[in-house]
Design a protein around this motif. Structure first.
Motif, PDB file in Angstrom:
ATOM      1  N   GLY A   1      -9.730  21.492   4.586  1.00 51.87           N
ATOM      2  CA  GLY A   1     -10.779  20.906   5.396  1.00 51.87           C
ATOM      3  C   GLY A   1     -10.575  19.416   5.550  1.00 51.87           C
ATOM      4  N   TYR A   2     -11.566  18.776   6.085  1.00 52.89           N
ATOM      5  CA  TYR A   2     -11.519  17.348   6.368  1.00 52.89           C
ATOM      6  C   TYR A   2     -12.084  16.560   5.198  1.00 52.89           C
ATOM      7  CZ  TYR A   2     -12.660  12.893   8.534  1.00 52.89           C
ATOM      8  OH  TYR A   2     -12.763  11.565   8.817  1.00 52.89           O
TER       9      TYR A   2
ATOM     10  N   LYS B   1     -12.842  12.629   4.523  1.00 59.98           N
ATOM     11  CA  LYS B   1     -12.839  11.277   5.080  1.00 59.98           C
ATOM     12  C   LYS B   1     -12.286  10.293   4.065  1.00 59.98           C
ATOM     13  CE  LYS B   1     -15.800   7.775   7.213  1.00 59.98           C
ATOM     14  NZ  LYS B   1     -14.657   7.022   7.594  1.00 59.98           N
ATOM     15  N   THR B   2     -11.416   9.426   4.550  1.00 54.89           N
ATOM     16  CA  THR B   2     -10.875   8.347   3.732  1.00 54.89           C
ATOM     17  C   THR B   2     -11.168   7.022   4.429  1.00 54.89           C
ATOM     18  OG1 THR B   2      -8.724   8.465   4.820  1.00 54.89           O
ATOM     19  CG2 THR B   2      -9.014   9.793   2.832  1.00 54.89           C
TER      20      THR B   2
ATOM     21  N   ASN C   1      -6.120   5.356   7.220  1.00 49.87           N
ATOM     22  CA  ASN C   1      -5.032   6.301   7.445  1.00 49.87           C
ATOM     23  C   ASN C   1      -3.853   5.527   8.024  1.00 49.87           C
ATOM     24  OD1 ASN C   1      -5.229   6.576  10.544  1.00 49.87           O
ATOM     25  ND2 ASN C   1      -7.300   7.096   9.870  1.00 49.87           N
TER      26      ASN C   1
ATOM     27  N   GLU D   1     -11.390   7.501  12.694  1.00 46.52           N
ATOM     28  CA  GLU D   1     -11.265   8.929  12.400  1.00 46.52           C
ATOM     29  C   GLU D   1     -10.719   9.702  13.594  1.00 46.52           C
ATOM     30  OE1 GLU D   1     -14.770  10.693  10.436  1.00 46.52           O
ATOM     31  OE2 GLU D   1     -15.617   8.682  10.655  1.00 46.52           O
ATOM     32  N   TYR D   2     -10.459   9.038  14.695  1.00 50.00           N
ATOM     33  CA  TYR D   2     -10.099   9.716  15.933  1.00 50.00           C
ATOM     34  C   TYR D   2      -8.653   9.452  16.320  1.00 50.00           C
ATOM     35  CZ  TYR D   2     -15.093  10.227  16.117  1.00 50.00           C
ATOM     36  OH  TYR D   2     -16.388  10.539  15.797  1.00 50.00           O
TER      37      TYR D   2
END
Length: 59
Positions: free
Chosen positions: A12-13, A15-16, A19, A38-39
């Motif tokens: 799954g996802y 969040k950090t 990236n 995040e995109y």
């Protein structure tokens, strides 16, 4: 690495804060860049969005 429970890793996802991105342009890879977004922008006609085509190409 030895403390990671590899058999129970979730799918799954997660969040950090950051990236890493690297773009392939004009036949070569660019510099690594950090991003807090995040995109990911992707072209509407990207073949990766068309599962049937990708599955066929992978055969």
């Amino acid at each position: 690495m030895e403390n990671i429970d590899w058999k129970n890793l979730p799918f799954g996802y997660l969040k950090t804060d950051w990236n890493i991105r690297c773009y392939f342009r004009n036949g070569k890879w660019g510099e690594l860049e950090t991003s807090s977004s995040e995109y990911v922008n992707i072209h509407i006609a990207a073949t990766g969005l068309h599962y049937g085509q990708e599955a066929f190409e992978g055969m």
